[in-house]
Design a protein around this motif. Structure first.
Motif, mmCIF file in Angstrom:
data_model
loop_
_atom_site.group_PDB
_atom_site.id
_atom_site.type_symbol
_atom_site.label_atom_id
_atom_site.label_comp_id
_atom_site.label_asym_id
_atom_site.label_seq_id
_atom_site.Cartn_x
_atom_site.Cartn_y
_atom_site.Cartn_z
ATOM 1 N N VAL A 1 0.803 -1.132 -0.083
ATOM 2 C CA VAL A 1 0.032 0.061 -0.053
ATOM 3 C C VAL A 1 0.854 1.225 -0.001
ATOM 4 C CG1 VAL A 1 -1.505 1.338 1.296
ATOM 5 C CG2 VAL A 1 -1.986 -1.171 1.161
ATOM 6 N N SER A 2 0.582 2.081 -0.803
ATOM 7 C CA SER A 2 1.559 3.214 -1.021
ATOM 8 C C SER A 2 0.760 4.740 -1.089
ATOM 9 C CB SER A 2 2.293 3.331 -2.207
ATOM 10 O OG SER A 2 1.670 3.469 -3.677
ATOM 11 N N ARG B 1 1.104 -3.303 8.003
ATOM 12 C CA ARG B 1 2.095 -3.492 7.260
ATOM 13 C C ARG B 1 2.833 -2.235 6.837
ATOM 14 N NH1 ARG B 1 -0.146 -5.041 1.774
ATOM 15 N NH2 ARG B 1 -1.969 -5.977 2.682
ATOM 16 N N PRO B 2 3.908 -2.331 6.295
ATOM 17 C CA PRO B 2 4.732 -0.949 5.946
ATOM 18 C C PRO B 2 4.134 -0.244 5.029
ATOM 19 C CG PRO B 2 5.967 -2.991 5.047
ATOM 20 C CD PRO B 2 4.665 -3.631 5.855
ATOM 21 N N LEU B 3 4.050 1.117 5.125
ATOM 22 C CA LEU B 3 3.578 1.862 4.362
ATOM 23 C C LEU B 3 4.667 2.544 3.202
ATOM 24 C CD1 LEU B 3 1.115 3.962 3.538
ATOM 25 C CD2 LEU B 3 2.140 5.632 5.016
ATOM 26 N N ILE B 4 4.259 2.452 1.916
ATOM 27 C CA ILE B 4 5.486 2.666 0.802
ATOM 28 C C ILE B 4 5.273 4.420 0.469
ATOM 29 C CG2 ILE B 4 6.414 2.175 -1.086
ATOM 30 C CD1 ILE B 4 6.355 -0.119 1.004
ATOM 31 N N LEU B 5 6.069 5.176 0.580
ATOM 32 C CA LEU B 5 5.703 6.541 0.505
ATOM 33 C C LEU B 5 6.342 7.133 -0.869
ATOM 34 C CD1 LEU B 5 5.718 8.287 3.948
ATOM 35 C CD2 LEU B 5 3.887 7.898 2.237
ATOM 36 N N GLU B 6 5.820 7.534 -1.620
ATOM 37 C CA GLU B 6 6.251 8.208 -2.793
ATOM 38 C C GLU B 6 6.717 9.754 -2.529
ATOM 39 O OE1 GLU B 6 3.502 8.262 -6.024
ATOM 40 O OE2 GLU B 6 4.526 9.571 -7.130
ATOM 41 N N ASN B 7 7.899 10.212 -3.276
ATOM 42 C CA ASN B 7 8.503 11.494 -3.460
ATOM 43 C C ASN B 7 7.420 12.338 -4.338
ATOM 44 O OD1 ASN B 7 9.657 9.505 -5.390
ATOM 45 N ND2 ASN B 7 10.116 11.467 -6.384
ATOM 46 N N PRO B 8 7.205 13.491 -3.964
ATOM 47 C CA PRO B 8 6.155 14.146 -4.617
ATOM 48 C C PRO B 8 6.770 15.124 -5.713
ATOM 49 C CG PRO B 8 6.383 15.318 -2.620
ATOM 50 C CD PRO B 8 7.606 14.130 -2.530
ATOM 51 N N ALA C 1 10.706 5.575 10.578
ATOM 52 C CA ALA C 1 9.560 5.304 10.602
ATOM 53 C C ALA C 1 9.643 3.554 10.232
ATOM 54 C CB ALA C 1 8.394 5.918 9.934
ATOM 55 N N ASP C 2 10.782 3.410 9.664
ATOM 56 C CA ASP C 2 10.838 1.879 8.988
ATOM 57 C C ASP C 2 9.787 1.705 8.168
ATOM 58 O OD1 ASP C 2 10.920 -1.680 10.149
ATOM 59 O OD2 ASP C 2 12.153 -0.496 8.802
ATOM 60 N N CYS C 3 9.737 2.881 6.965
ATOM 61 C CA CYS C 3 8.432 2.525 6.031
ATOM 62 C C CYS C 3 9.422 2.494 4.667
ATOM 63 C CB CYS C 3 7.742 3.665 6.090
ATOM 64 S SG CYS C 3 8.382 5.343 5.520
ATOM 65 N N GLY C 4 8.778 2.005 3.563
ATOM 66 C CA GLY C 4 9.277 1.986 2.263
ATOM 67 C C GLY C 4 9.223 3.222 1.518
#
Lengths: 268, 283
Positions: free
Chosen positions: B101-102, B144-151, B175-178
């Protein structure tokens, strides 16, 4: 020109050295307000090619375009009826008065029919409101929960002696509208010359979903009354007791259209 | 599918080359079940709805790997977390067996309002602490880990003290996210903000990159708009190759959201990435 009764929003001055919340409040107000703020340079850095005000203007231009587009998607017939410039003007006033408060744009235009009803200066305002109501209801039906319809066989299996006590549960994706104009005629691809100006007359319609397609069924006033009674949970006995008209034909058509999802038999 | 080495710390798979699921392609997909590695799905389009789009999504999720990509998580907002939204997102992820999920490093509104835009963050220590706490809370709810996109960004705050790539990298670590590295966004923001795109690509920790986005944009002369309305330009392909050389094979998605051409055109654009990835590994 239509006039909105709603007060315009203005960005209030916020100290540039403030918190994250203050920064976000400032930027949101600066984007949503009809008037550009004079304080852009206090908050925004210039780029090599644009001033702070010009950089802010990118977001200020994108916001109304996005919100007007969302309303066009949900109200294509209204857009066609009013014409692009007037629709855009109304959409911008609406966006200002009713900024989105949902995670989805599907909910953004829900108050548009009510908003149009308060606008002064529209030609044939009742028609515009009814058209908006019709389209908003179609959108509701589109997004409604799916439920498999009852078959004719399942209904025929109900014991005859129980018919008076039967409640027919309608499908979730059904709405019944009473309107002042038969506005659905605008959705016909070709209108007769005489129908281009749709005449005012009490109009009744069932809007529902069939195999995920949104369809509508014009009704007589009497059929509308019976179907409304059924959809509100009244028994068949009660709903049909005062009904006058070809009830069996209505019933057959409604079952064929898949308007019912379940049969409940009320205890004696 | 041939075995591909896994390069991220969660061992989330390299799904290959995918495209965004768009309504204009529904009929084609349902009729032909075309060969494509995976689909990215806009989460909000399938939330709070029970109509046809959800039915189509169910058919697709049965046959193709799916990931969820949202635009309303508003991870950096100072409003409280939207718990009903998160619960519905979690339910959708379960329903579609979403591989991850991102959403975006941004905020979309405050005071209960949603501008439906991906608004830029001020990159400060306070914003980093705030966003880290929110990402951790979101991951607890989603399990679950969240996956974050650069804007893609069109302005910068005077008060920012941290480079965006450092902010994103440090956020991911704390945050130990993706990370979903949108290479087109790197290019767009590099032009708009005046930073070096190559340095940005090199700055992001490779073991946190779960997915890559590629897309077209619209150049306005004084700025670039992230319109997702065209083919990927050569400079963006170069950035993608640079990333592939350093980070290895990563699930790659082609975004095309405006003036969307036929399915086969979009698919062909996505598959061009295969050539650049192969080139990188041959280097």
């Amino acid at each position: 020109m239509p006039r909105s009764p709603h007060r315009l929003l203005e960005p209030r001055a916020v100290a540039s050295g403030g918190s994250l919340k203050q920064a976000q409040l400032w930027l949101q107000r600066a984007i949503l307000s009809p008037a550009a703020p004079s304080t852009a340079a206090k908050h925004i850095a210039p780029s090599a090619t644009l001033t702070p005000a010009e950089r802010l203007a990118i977001y200020r231009d994108l916001y109304p375009a996005r919100m007007v587009h969302a309303l066009k998607v949900d109200y294509p017939l209204l857009h066609q009826y009013l014409g692009g410039p007037l629709f855009t003007q109304l959409a911008l006033l609406y966006a200002q008065a009713h900024p989105s408060r949902s995670f989805t744009l599907n909910a953004f235009g829900i108050a548009l029919p009510h908003f149009i009803a308060k606008i002064q200066g529209l030609r044939r305002p009742d028609f515009a409101v009814d058209l908006a109501l019709f389209e908003q209801t179609c959108a509701e039906v589109f997004h409604e929960t799916e439920a498999p319809p009852l078959t004719a066989e399942a209904i025929a299996a109900v014991p005859h002696e129980a018919w008076e006590r039967v409640r027919l549960v309608t499908i979730p994706a059904l709405r019944l509208l009473r309107l002042r104009y038969p506005v659905w005629k605008r959705a016909q691809s070709e209108l007769d010359e005489g129908e281009r100006q749709i005449r005012r007359q009490p109009s009744f319609v069932a809007i529902y979903r069939n195999n995920y397609d949104v369809v509508w069924l014009p009704l007589s006033a009497r059929a509308f009354a019976v179907l409304t009674s059924l959809s509100r949970g009244s028994t068949l006995g009660k709903s049909l007791s005062a009904a006058r008209g070809p009830v069996q034909t209505w019933f057959r058509d409604w079952v064929a259209a898949g308007l019912f999802a379940a049969v409940q038999i009320q205890k004696r | 599918m041939p075995h591909r080495p896994i390069s991220n710390k969660w061992a989330l798979p390299d799904l290959g080359f995918g495209i965004g699921l768009r309504t204009v392609h529904f009929l084609h997909i349902l009729a032909h079940w075309p060969k494509i590695d995976w689909f990215e799905v806009l989460s909000e389009n399938y939330m709070a709805t029970g109509g046809r789009p959800l039915w189509v999504l169910d058919q697709i999720a049965e046959r193709y790997p799916v990931v969820l990509h949202g635009v309303s998580l508003s991870v950096g907002s100072t409003d409280p977390l939207n718990i009903p939204y998160l619960k519905e997102l979690k339910a959708l992820a379960r329903r579609t067996r979403a591989r991850w999920v991102s959403d975006h490093l941004c905020w979309t509104g405050v005071s209960g309002i949603n501008t439906h835009d991906l608004l830029p963050m001020p990159y400060t220590d306070a914003a980093l602490r705030h966003t880290t706490a929110r990402v951790k809370a979101i991951q607890e709810i989603l399990e679950r880990p969240l996956i974050l996109e650069n804007p893609s960004t069109y302005l910068a705050f005077n008060k920012s003290t941290i480079r965006e790539c450092d902010f994103l990298s440090e956020l991911a670590e704390r945050a130990d996210c993706g990370i979903l590295l949108d290479v087109n966004n790197v290019y767009v923001s590099a032009f708009n903000q005046g930073f070096d795109a190559n340095e940005y690509i090199d700055c992001i920790p490779a073991n946190r990159i779960v997915q890559v986005h590629l897309a077209g944009h619209t150049h306005k002369g004084t700025h670039i708009l992230d319109t997702h309305s065209d083919h990927v330009i050569a400079e963006v392909w170069k950035l993608y190759r640079r990333l592939s050389e350093r980070a290895g094979a990563i699930s790659t998605l082609l975004e095309w959201d405006e003036d969307i051409p036929g399915f086969d055109v979009v698919r062909a654009e996505a598959l061009k990435a295969r050539r650049y990835r192969r080139t990188a590994h041959a280097a």
